[in-house]
Write an enzyme that holds these catalytic residues in place. Structure first.
Site, mmCIF file in Angstrom:
data_model
loop_
_atom_site.group_PDB
_atom_site.id
_atom_site.type_symbol
_atom_site.label_atom_id
_atom_site.label_comp_id
_atom_site.label_asym_id
_atom_site.label_seq_id
_atom_site.Cartn_x
_atom_site.Cartn_y
_atom_site.Cartn_z
ATOM 1 N N GLU A 106 0.872 -1.173 0.000
ATOM 2 C CA GLU A 106 0.000 0.000 0.000
ATOM 3 C C GLU A 106 0.911 1.226 0.000
ATOM 4 O O GLU A 106 1.166 1.829 1.024
ATOM 5 C CB GLU A 106 -0.944 0.003 1.209
ATOM 6 C CG GLU A 106 -2.013 1.074 1.093
ATOM 7 C CD GLU A 106 -2.918 1.150 2.303
ATOM 8 O OE1 GLU A 106 -3.922 1.870 2.217
ATOM 9 O OE2 GLU A 106 -2.636 0.507 3.326
ATOM 10 N N HIS B 154 0.138 7.511 5.804
ATOM 11 C CA HIS B 154 1.431 7.201 5.199
ATOM 12 C C HIS B 154 2.352 8.415 5.320
ATOM 13 O O HIS B 154 1.908 9.561 5.199
ATOM 14 C CB HIS B 154 1.255 6.822 3.726
ATOM 15 C CG HIS B 154 0.503 5.551 3.527
ATOM 16 N ND1 HIS B 154 1.103 4.374 3.165
ATOM 17 C CD2 HIS B 154 -0.818 5.269 3.665
ATOM 18 C CE1 HIS B 154 0.191 3.429 3.071
ATOM 19 N NE2 HIS B 154 -0.990 3.941 3.375
ATOM 20 N N ASN C 258 -12.457 6.256 1.271
ATOM 21 C CA ASN C 258 -11.428 6.785 2.159
ATOM 22 C C ASN C 258 -10.158 7.103 1.384
ATOM 23 O O ASN C 258 -9.720 6.333 0.531
ATOM 24 C CB ASN C 258 -11.115 5.784 3.278
ATOM 25 C CG ASN C 258 -12.339 5.457 4.118
ATOM 26 O OD1 ASN C 258 -12.787 4.322 4.167
ATOM 27 N ND2 ASN C 258 -12.908 6.460 4.763
ATOM 28 N N ARG D 185 -20.626 17.396 -10.266
ATOM 29 C CA ARG D 185 -19.947 17.945 -11.438
ATOM 30 C C ARG D 185 -18.558 17.336 -11.624
ATOM 31 O O ARG D 185 -18.049 17.307 -12.748
ATOM 32 C CB ARG D 185 -19.812 19.468 -11.319
ATOM 33 C CG ARG D 185 -21.140 20.217 -11.393
ATOM 34 C CD ARG D 185 -20.934 21.712 -11.552
ATOM 35 N NE ARG D 185 -22.214 22.407 -11.609
ATOM 36 C CZ ARG D 185 -22.821 22.937 -10.566
ATOM 37 N NH1 ARG D 185 -22.266 22.845 -9.356
ATOM 38 N NH2 ARG D 185 -23.976 23.556 -10.699
ATOM 39 N N ASP E 92 -16.361 -0.620 9.828
ATOM 40 C CA ASP E 92 -16.203 -0.503 11.280
ATOM 41 C C ASP E 92 -17.080 0.573 11.887
ATOM 42 O O ASP E 92 -17.020 0.825 13.097
ATOM 43 C CB ASP E 92 -14.744 -0.253 11.642
ATOM 44 C CG ASP E 92 -14.192 1.047 11.061
ATOM 45 O OD1 ASP E 92 -14.889 1.690 10.250
ATOM 46 O OD2 ASP E 92 -13.046 1.409 11.405
ATOM 47 N N GLY E 93 -17.892 1.245 11.075
ATOM 48 C CA GLY E 93 -18.733 2.314 11.583
ATOM 49 C C GLY E 93 -18.006 3.623 11.751
ATOM 50 O O GLY E 93 -18.625 4.627 12.144
ATOM 51 N N ASP F 79 -8.239 -3.486 7.190
ATOM 52 C CA ASP F 79 -7.197 -2.461 7.264
ATOM 53 C C ASP F 79 -6.676 -2.364 8.704
ATOM 54 O O ASP F 79 -6.290 -1.294 9.179
ATOM 55 C CB ASP F 79 -7.727 -1.112 6.786
ATOM 56 C CG ASP F 79 -6.623 -0.112 6.437
ATOM 57 O OD1 ASP F 79 -5.457 -0.539 6.301
ATOM 58 O OD2 ASP F 79 -6.925 1.087 6.325
ATOM 59 N N ALA G 198 -5.873 6.185 10.994
ATOM 60 C CA ALA G 198 -4.662 5.397 10.708
ATOM 61 C C ALA G 198 -4.991 3.913 10.781
ATOM 62 O O ALA G 198 -4.716 3.242 11.771
ATOM 63 C CB ALA G 198 -3.544 5.761 11.688
#
Length: 380
Positions: A122, A134, A212, A220, A241-242, A267, A302
């Site tokens: 990633e 990152h 995300n 537009r 995960d909400g 993740d 994160a």
């Protein structure tokens, strides 16, 4: 050794039925309906679903995959196994090329041992404007030649590369990666709709955690989200995960892409299963409060502290999916994306006996991996 699991409610992507199954030498040999033909281990009417397949995971139980710490990696895998994940890809966050090469080489040993189903880079080819957790100082322009070095370090185990398609060299890198059998995923991107389409045309087939760390949907300027959702070649990851995605937006993505193009991922990072406190993700300091991981500096999300059983349960309870649909997006679809659906991802004769036993409340009551019960989660 032969084992019969009886009195089960077996969930497949096609439906739910009362039945039984037999297991020999780590594989499912028969799946039947009604009463088992011989005595076996009664599951008391509990649900049985395929083992979860997580294709985007950075760690757990205090262990983080970029460190190359084998004991920490094994602890992380064991934690996620107890929550039903029987197949996992180890994801690496952005680092220096030398550090990524070292981490890939180390983790390739664990892939050889069967601990992981592959490696996922990633980064470091991400948009500085959308880099999230990152380290922006370590981001680079994509290079087919440089990625070849990363892939070589992984010794055939590199399964996925996430990159931003608008960066110079990105399209050539996508073509080179996919030509070598590596899945190209688009994410951490400020791409326009047109730039995203160019990435898909070059060979990208996955959206890294849709919504995300990417330009948002606009009427537009539709940006990457519309392109990724509407293209039949693309499977979209979602972190359920909400925190990362509202249930309504996950439901929208599922309604547009369908269960066959939707894959839940965790993740997850080192704090998963550990509680609140201070952690690291790659070279970045992370604080976890209330189960939500954020950068200590700046507050960007994160990763997560999510496990796949929670993602599955939320898909049913909060998003409103059926059990077969939840099975599809937590097992069968990610297995197909990874090219391992001939072995895992569904309950069928010939497949690996990777199973999760769930109560009526969809809590984990047992986990089986390759025909053996995972310690501490063997059903009574």
């Amino acid at each position: 050794m032969s084992l019969t699991l009886a009195d089960a409610r077996i969930v497949t992507s096609e439906g739910v039925h009362d039945g039984w199954l037999t297991i020999e030498d780590g594989r499912i040999t028969h799946v039947g309906r009604g009463s088992a033909p011989r005595a076996g281990h009664s599951l008391g009417g509990r649900h049985v679903v395929p083992g979860f397949v997580d294709m985007h995971n950075h760690g757990g139980a205090g262990g983080s995959f970029p460190t190359g710490d084998h004991d920490g990696a094994r602890d992380a895998v064991a934690l996620h196994e107890r929550h039903g994940t029987t197949t996992m890809v180890a994801s690496l966050v952005t680092g220096t090329i030398d550090d990524l090469i070292a981490a890939a080489s180390s983790l390739a040993d664990l892939c050889d041992d069967g601990l992981f189903a592959g490696l996922h880079f990633e980064g470091p080819y991400l948009s500085a404007a959308r880099c999230g957790a990152h380290n922006p100082a370590l981001l680079r322009e994509p290079s087919p030649q440089e990625f070849a070095r990363l892939a070589e370090a992984g010794r055939g185990h590199v399964r996925m590369l996430t990159l931003a398609p608008e960066l110079p060299g990105a399209l050539d890198t996508i073509r080179a990666a996919t030509a070598d059998g590596v899945i190209a995923a688009l994410g951490h991107t400020s791409a326009t709709y047109e730039q995203t389409l160019a990435g898909i045309e070059a060979g990208a087939t996955v959206a890294t955690h849709l919504y995300n760390a990417m330009a948002q949907l606009g009427h537009r300027a539709p940006g990457p989200i519309a392109a990724l959702l509407e293209d039949e070649r693309v499977t979209v990851e979602l972190i359920n995960d909400g925190v990362h995605v509202h249930p309504a937006m996950l439901r929208l993505a599922h309604d547009v892409a369908g269960a066959g193009r939707t894959a839940l991922v965790t993740d997850a990072m080192a704090a998963t299963g550990m509680g609140d406190g201070d952690y690291v993700l790659g070279s970045m300091r992370v604080n976890v409060a209330g189960g939500v991981a954020r950068l200590a500096d700046g507050g960007s999300i994160a990763g997560s502290t999510l496990t796949m059983d929670v993602a599955f349960r939320r898909a049913v309870r909060e998003v409103g999916l059926s059990l077969p649909e939840a099975v599809e997006i937590t097992s069968r679809t990610p297995a197909r994306v990874l090219g391992i659906d001939d072995r895992v991802g569904s309950i069928a004769a010939g497949k690996s006996a990777d199973l999760v036993v769930l109560t009526d409340e969809l809590e984990v009551a047992g986990v089986m991996k390759r025909g053996a019960w995972v310690p501490s989660v063997e059903p009574a």
